[in-house]
Design a protein around this motif. Structure first.
Motif, PDB file in Angstrom:
ATOM      1  N   GLY A  27       0.977  -1.280   0.026  1.00 56.89           N
ATOM      2  CA  GLY A  27       0.138   0.032  -0.017  1.00 56.89           C
ATOM      3  C   GLY A  27       0.663   1.227  -0.059  1.00 56.89           C
ATOM      4  N   ASP A  28       2.065   1.203   0.393  1.00 55.74           N
ATOM      5  CA  ASP A  28       3.072   2.184   0.288  1.00 55.74           C
ATOM      6  C   ASP A  28       3.276   2.889  -0.986  1.00 55.74           C
ATOM      7  N   GLU A  29       3.386   3.976  -1.400  1.00 61.24           N
ATOM      8  CA  GLU A  29       3.715   4.337  -2.582  1.00 61.24           C
ATOM      9  C   GLU A  29       5.353   4.655  -2.518  1.00 61.24           C
ATOM     10  N   VAL A  30       6.150   4.231  -3.374  1.00 58.86           N
ATOM     11  CA  VAL A  30       7.323   4.455  -3.243  1.00 58.86           C
ATOM     12  C   VAL A  30       8.138   5.111  -4.399  1.00 58.86           C
ATOM     13  N   ALA A  31       8.898   5.646  -4.653  1.00 57.42           N
ATOM     14  CA  ALA A  31       9.588   6.560  -5.871  1.00 57.42           C
ATOM     15  C   ALA A  31      10.789   5.500  -6.209  1.00 57.42           C
ATOM     16  N   LEU A  32      11.292   5.802  -7.452  1.00 54.68           N
ATOM     17  CA  LEU A  32      12.156   4.937  -8.070  1.00 54.68           C
ATOM     18  C   LEU A  32      13.537   5.248  -7.043  1.00 54.68           C
ATOM     19  N   ASN A  33      14.220   4.300  -6.692  1.00 60.73           N
ATOM     20  CA  ASN A  33      15.563   4.131  -6.082  1.00 60.73           C
ATOM     21  C   ASN A  33      15.248   4.615  -4.516  1.00 60.73           C
ATOM     22  N   GLN A  34      14.114   4.477  -4.079  1.00 57.74           N
ATOM     23  CA  GLN A  34      13.731   4.798  -2.728  1.00 57.74           C
ATOM     24  C   GLN A  34      14.177   3.716  -1.864  1.00 57.74           C
ATOM     25  N   HIS A  35      14.883   3.933  -0.859  1.00 59.92           N
ATOM     26  CA  HIS A  35      15.596   2.905  -0.121  1.00 59.92           C
ATOM     27  C   HIS A  35      14.460   2.106   0.679  1.00 59.92           C
ATOM     28  N   ILE A  36      14.098   0.812   0.112  1.00 59.34           N
ATOM     29  CA  ILE A  36      12.780  -0.062   0.428  1.00 59.34           C
ATOM     30  C   ILE A  36      13.276  -1.106   1.612  1.00 59.34           C
ATOM     31  N   ALA A  37      14.476  -1.382   1.461  1.00 59.33           N
ATOM     32  CA  ALA A  37      14.998  -2.770   2.427  1.00 59.33           C
ATOM     33  C   ALA A  37      16.222  -2.611   2.644  1.00 59.33           C
ATOM     34  N   ASP A  38      16.567  -3.316   3.676  1.00 60.93           N
ATOM     35  CA  ASP A  38      18.146  -3.755   3.970  1.00 60.93           C
ATOM     36  C   ASP A  38      18.238  -5.033   3.781  1.00 60.93           C
ATOM     37  N   VAL A  39      19.089  -5.547   3.054  1.00 56.98           N
ATOM     38  CA  VAL A  39      19.275  -6.864   2.682  1.00 56.98           C
ATOM     39  C   VAL A  39      20.886  -7.129   3.073  1.00 56.98           C
ATOM     40  N   GLU A  40      21.007  -8.371   3.768  1.00 57.27           N
ATOM     41  CA  GLU A  40      22.514  -8.735   4.125  1.00 57.27           C
ATOM     42  C   GLU A  40      22.981 -10.163   3.128  1.00 57.27           C
ATOM     43  N   THR A  41      24.051  -9.850   2.592  1.00 57.25           N
ATOM     44  CA  THR A  41      24.668 -10.749   1.567  1.00 57.25           C
ATOM     45  C   THR A  41      25.801 -11.359   2.775  1.00 57.25           C
ATOM     46  N   ALA A  42      26.414 -12.458   2.345  1.00 52.40           N
ATOM     47  CA  ALA A  42      27.534 -12.915   3.080  1.00 52.40           C
ATOM     48  C   ALA A  42      28.893 -11.877   2.903  1.00 52.40           C
ATOM     49  N   LYS A  43      28.621 -10.855   2.002  1.00 57.43           N
ATOM     50  CA  LYS A  43      29.401  -9.815   1.818  1.00 57.43           C
ATOM     51  C   LYS A  43      29.281  -8.607   2.793  1.00 57.43           C
ATOM     52  N   ALA A  44      28.147  -8.063   2.579  1.00 59.23           N
ATOM     53  CA  ALA A  44      27.878  -6.770   3.192  1.00 59.23           C
ATOM     54  C   ALA A  44      26.238  -6.694   3.344  1.00 59.23           C
ATOM     55  N   VAL A  45      26.080  -5.693   4.101  1.00 61.03           N
ATOM     56  CA  VAL A  45      24.646  -5.483   4.352  1.00 61.03           C
ATOM     57  C   VAL A  45      24.391  -4.194   3.364  1.00 61.03           C
ATOM     58  N   VAL A  46      23.479  -4.159   2.523  1.00 59.14           N
ATOM     59  CA  VAL A  46      23.104  -3.177   1.513  1.00 59.14           C
ATOM     60  C   VAL A  46      21.811  -2.766   1.275  1.00 59.14           C
ATOM     61  N   GLU A  47      21.725  -1.271   1.136  1.00 65.36           N
ATOM     62  CA  GLU A  47      20.476  -0.811   0.817  1.00 65.36           C
ATOM     63  C   GLU A  47      19.783  -1.197  -0.419  1.00 65.36           C
ATOM     64  N   LEU A  48      18.809  -1.816  -0.308  1.00 62.56           N
ATOM     65  CA  LEU A  48      17.880  -1.984  -1.493  1.00 62.56           C
ATOM     66  C   LEU A  48      17.152  -0.728  -2.211  1.00 62.56           C
ATOM     67  N   PRO A  49      17.468  -0.213  -3.136  1.00 63.85           N
ATOM     68  CA  PRO A  49      16.618   0.982  -3.959  1.00 63.85           C
ATOM     69  C   PRO A  49      15.531   0.292  -4.709  1.00 63.85           C
ATOM     70  N   SER A  50      14.387   0.852  -4.569  1.00 66.24           N
ATOM     71  CA  SER A  50      13.232   0.538  -5.288  1.00 66.24           C
ATOM     72  C   SER A  50      13.481   0.541  -6.727  1.00 66.24           C
ATOM     73  N   PRO A  51      13.431  -0.605  -7.517  1.00 67.25           N
ATOM     74  CA  PRO A  51      13.572  -0.648  -8.757  1.00 67.25           C
ATOM     75  C   PRO A  51      12.321   0.105  -9.862  1.00 67.25           C
ATOM     76  N   PHE A  52      11.227   0.683  -8.946  1.00 63.13           N
ATOM     77  CA  PHE A  52       9.986   0.982  -9.828  1.00 63.13           C
ATOM     78  C   PHE A  52       9.512   2.178  -9.203  1.00 63.13           C
ATOM     79  N   ALA A  53       8.798   3.062  -9.447  1.00 53.10           N
ATOM     80  CA  ALA A  53       8.116   4.058  -8.810  1.00 53.10           C
ATOM     81  C   ALA A  53       6.535   3.440  -8.865  1.00 53.10           C
TER      82      ALA A  53
END
Lengths: 492, 365
Positions: A27-53
């Motif tokens: 239900g949330d409206e998001v902008a392109l590249n808006q930080h939507i999640a934190d994701v941790e890989t084996a290498k790093a915690v990265v910020e996931l930017p929204s791929p869509f508006a």
């Protein structure tokens, strides 16, 4: 239009990542590249930017779970296409065309991280490779192991035994759903258990068979050396195919093949994390193990007298309780065994409390919950805490908090009828005591040979923190208490 | 004369104050407010490109991206000092240089998307494609410079590399040959303080710039976050090369504010205080303050600059996502410049193999 976003390879050659937190909700409206999640890989915690508006329509996986690269994690309702050309995006009606398909990492499964300085990548590399072998998935499903799989897999990602065991105790939020889907997907292809059993064919023919829902193990090859050709597959369609058109998932096999001489199971969940913790401990802390065999008849007599005492009869005080108490008392006299080596800080941490870890064998594997401030409990309190802790561990309801923060551990190998061993330290602790079985043995007693109750204690300690003198004194103190409980009066 | 002092030379203070340096001032005197604004725009745009490409990687549209965050002044200042006929031999991080050189935005990202073996034709922009092999491009630059020397033209080769590369044999060999033949080549080292996870101090017990004089190459150590100092130093080096003065080594002292690549997590090995300290030396901030002092920048100009950057980012995104998958058989292209029988046979075999998946579209999937 609904756009599905699948987890991309966020590093080089990574196969899975953990969603640490969602910063948006359906239900949330998001902008392109808006930080939507934190994701941790084996290498790093990265910020996931929204791929869509657009508007978030669904979060496919909750926070806290490990997701394989290529699995859908979030969907968006996208209005118009101004900023998001269709080419790389994934329409809901074409789930096969993953957003990651075009990028090189789509073939990441066989790669390993090869840059330096990125932590334990190797441990996390193998799973999807096995997923890619459909036979393995089907075999796991058949053996019933798949039921436990998603829950544990979904919450994996802790570092030490303590952390990971926590995840086992936790209720599985999405048990089954996605992993079962995986399994179902995997039976699209013929179930095979090893390369040797795979029918001889070529990739184009295998692709054809898969598209037609034909199990190649049921097709007779007429090509060179029994090679299955395109024509063989087509000829097979005209023969008996299940009326439903569903692929044959479990080929009827009889004879020796029904009992394979070896099977392969993915290394994962608690097994994987226990292995990691043990390797880390065994190859980081220089272990010294000492043994002490003692006549514990006086302790056994003490336990008998307590059981006869109305005030203690129901307390459930056993030999483990006494050993735990003796250990706490001995820690007070040799604090060095109750410490931690903090390599990154360059410091030795001295604990002024005892969080006593108890190694517990559970149906899911080894967990080491601990009794907080065990040194402050009296014998009855310890007995009650031990009972509570072991019950919870076996039921899988141990509170996550009870699985971290231990300072020293006891493991009771006597319950398995074993006398002695060389226990491996719970990572981050300086000592671990293994207590063996109590046996009636001929023993020297007051200058004579008598049948006595005898027990062996095995103590492993981290020689970085504890010298032989301290370890020996600690072990001797415990032995002294068990051999003559009244001697506690000289120690406290 | 040029002052080869070991302290990084600065023309712009952290507050954006223009600091006079008699030896360098003549080399940037021509930069008026509009020229400085153009440099600022370049820096804003390349930072925006960098942010967008990083986002595209996180979204699965690029396999990898090496961010240049913090190195905008070093790249823009040097690239804008070049003549069109000078030839650039970059490492893999010089995406701002590529932008200034006019490389098509989609061409910049297609290699990082795994869509092509290389992004562009080097001869159309006089800039080689990124060298992933650390330091290899310095040899190419020296070789190219020896060529123009023999052709008796006054074009100059410039090669970009990092602090880590100076420990590689290739870079040292390139400097030996450049000095021996007094080749017209500029060695432009961006000392961004980190060779992946290794701090520069570990491999350089003296200043990086101190190494070059050992080869007989004069060096300049400049503040790489000061676009004016960068431009002045590059112009000096280019002038020396064009007039037969031989090679020059520039150490642009800058800082990699982001990760080594999108696959890296610098928080595992880097003190956050260090990053905080370098944020105060942000190259964009400094130039912005100068433009404020000169009253060149206004809210309208600012908005216009941001609009340009956003448009470039949108163009980059659309171009990246719109890239068609390469044809499988194109893997055989550009292997040899002349026909090769073995390769032709492989191409035929592979084409046959692909056809064997079936003639109907999708049947072979």
């Amino acid at each position: 239009m609904i756009k599905v976003f699948k987890l991309p390879d966020l590093g080089e050659g990574l196969t899975e990542s953990e969603i640490v937190a969602w910063l948006v909700a359906p239900g949330d409206e998001v902008a392109l590249n808006q930080h939507i999640a934190d994701v941790e890989t084996a290498k790093a915690v990265v910020e996931l930017p929204s791929p869509f508006a657009g508007v978030v329509s669904e979060l496919h996986r909750p926070a806290g779970v490990v997701v394989h690269v290529g699995e859908p994690i979030v969907s968006f309702d996208v209005v118009g296409d101004a900023d998001t050309p269709d080419a790389g995006a994934t329409d809901a009606d074409t789930p096969d065309a993953g957003a990651t398909d075009a990028a090189a990492p789509a073939q990441a499964e066989k790669r390993e991280a090869n840059l330096v300085g990125y932590g334990p990548a190797v441990e996390r590399g193998g799973h999807p490779q096995r997923r890619a072998r459909p036979g393995g998935g089907a075999a796991v499903l058949a053996s019933g192991l798949a039921v436990d799989d998603p829950a544990e897999d979904g919450s994996a990602g802790g570092q030490a035994v303590g952390d990971t065991a926590a995840s086992v105790g936790r209720a599985a939020p999405d048990a089954g759903t996605s992993a079962v889907t995986d399994q179902v997907t995997s039976v699209d292809q013929p179930a095979v258990t090893s390369g040797a059993d795979r029918p001889r064919s070529t990739p184009p023919v295998r692709a054809l068979a898969r598209d037609l829902g034909i199990d190649l193990t049921t097709v007779t090859g007429t090509g060179r050396d029994g090679l299955i050709t395109r024509d063989d597959v087509r000829a097979h369609i005209t023969k008996s195919v299940p009326a439903t058109g569903l692929p044959v998932t479990t080929p009827d096999r009889s004879g020796p093949e029904a009992f394979p001489r070896e099977t392969r199971a993915p290394i994962k969940s608690l097994r994987k994390l226990t292995a990691k913790a043990m390797v880390q401990s065994a190859f980081t802390a220089p272990h010294v193990t000492e043994f002490l065999t003692i006549d514990v008849t006086p302790t056994v007599e003490l336990l008998d007298s307590l059981r006869a005492d109305r005030g203690f009869a129901d307390a459930g005080i056993g030999i483990l309780t006494v050993v735990a108490k003796a250990l706490c008392i001995a820690v007070g006299r040799t604090p060095a065994v109750n410490t931690r080596w903090d390599e990154s800080a360059g410091e030795i941490v001295q604990f002024h409390y005892v969080n006593l870890g108890i190694a517990a064998a559970t149906p899911r594997g080894l967990v080491v919950p601990n009794i907080v401030d065990a040194d402050r409990l009296d014998l009855q309190g310890l007995a009650a805490a031990l009972a509570e802790l072991t019950t919870a561990a076996r039921a899988g309801t141990t509170a996550p908090a009870a699985l971290s923060g231990g300072t020293i551990t006891v493991t009771n190998i006597g319950v398995f009828g074993i006398d002695a061993g060389t226990p491996i330290l719970n990572p981050g602790e300086a000592a671990i005591l293994a207590m063996g079985a109590i046996r009636s043995r001929p023993w020297e007693y007051r200058g004579q040979i008598a049948l006595r109750k005898v027990l062996t204690l095995s103590l492993s300690f981290d020689h970085r923190l504890v010298d032989g003198e301290q370890g020996s004194r600690f072990l001797a103190d415990i032995g002294t208490i068990l051999a003559d409980p009244a001697r506690v009066l000289t120690m406290i | 004369m040029i002052d080869f002092s070991p302290q990084p030379v600065q023309l712009l203070s952290l507050d954006g104050e223009r600091m006079p340096r008699p030896d360098l001032d003549p080399w940037v005197d021509d930069l008026d407010g509009l020229a400085l604004l153009a440099l600022y725009r370049d820096m804003v745009v390349v930072r925006r490109i960098d942010t967008e490409a990083t986002a595209l990687q996180r979204q699965g549209e690029l396999g990898l991206w090496p961010p240049l965050l913090g190195q905008e002044a070093a790249q823009v200042g040097s690239a804008r000092a070049l003549r069109d006929d000078d030839f650039i031999f970059p490492s893999y991080r010089e995406n701002a240089v590529a932008y200034c050189r006019g490389v098509n935005l989609t061409d910049i990202v297609k290699v990082w998307r795994g869509n092509a073996q290389s992004g562009w034709d080097p001869y159309t922009v006089n800039m080689a494609t990124p060298a992933i092999i650390i330091g290899a491009q310095t040899l190419h630059a020296t070789g190219w410079a020896l060529g123009v020397q023999r052709d008796e033209v006054d074009s100059v080769a410039i090669t970009y590399f990092g602090d880590g590369a100076t420990s590689e044999g290739d870079v040292n060999e390139a400097m030996v040959f450049a000095a021996s033949f007094q080749a017209p080549v500029v060695f432009f080292c961006q000392n961004n303080h980190w060779a992946i996870s290794e701090p520069v101090g570990l491999q350089a017990h003296r200043q990086i710039a101190d190494r070059a004089p050992g080869f007989g190459i004069p060096s300049l150590r400049i503040d790489g976050n000061d676009v004016l100092a960068v431009m002045a130093a590059t112009r000096i080096a280019l002038d020396r090369a064009r007039t037969g003065g031989g090679p020059t080594f520039i150490e642009a002292v800058t800082y990699r504010m982001g990760p080594h690549t999108t696959a890296d997590d610098p928080s595992r090995y880097r003190d956050p205080a260090e990053l905080a300290e370098w944020k105060t030396r942000d190259p964009l901030l400094r130039l912005h303050r100068l433009l404020e002092r000169l009253e060149v920048i206004t809210p309208e100009v600012e908005a216009e600059t941001q609009a340009i950057a956003d448009a470039v980012a949108a163009e980059l995104r659309a171009g990246c996502i719109g890239l068609a998958d390469p044809e499988p058989l194109s893997v055989f292209d550009h292997v040899y410049t002349t026909p090769n029988a073995t390769l032709e046979r492989q191409r035929t075999d592979y084409a046959g193999y692909l056809t064997s998946f079936g003639s109907q579209p999708g049947e072979g999937r």
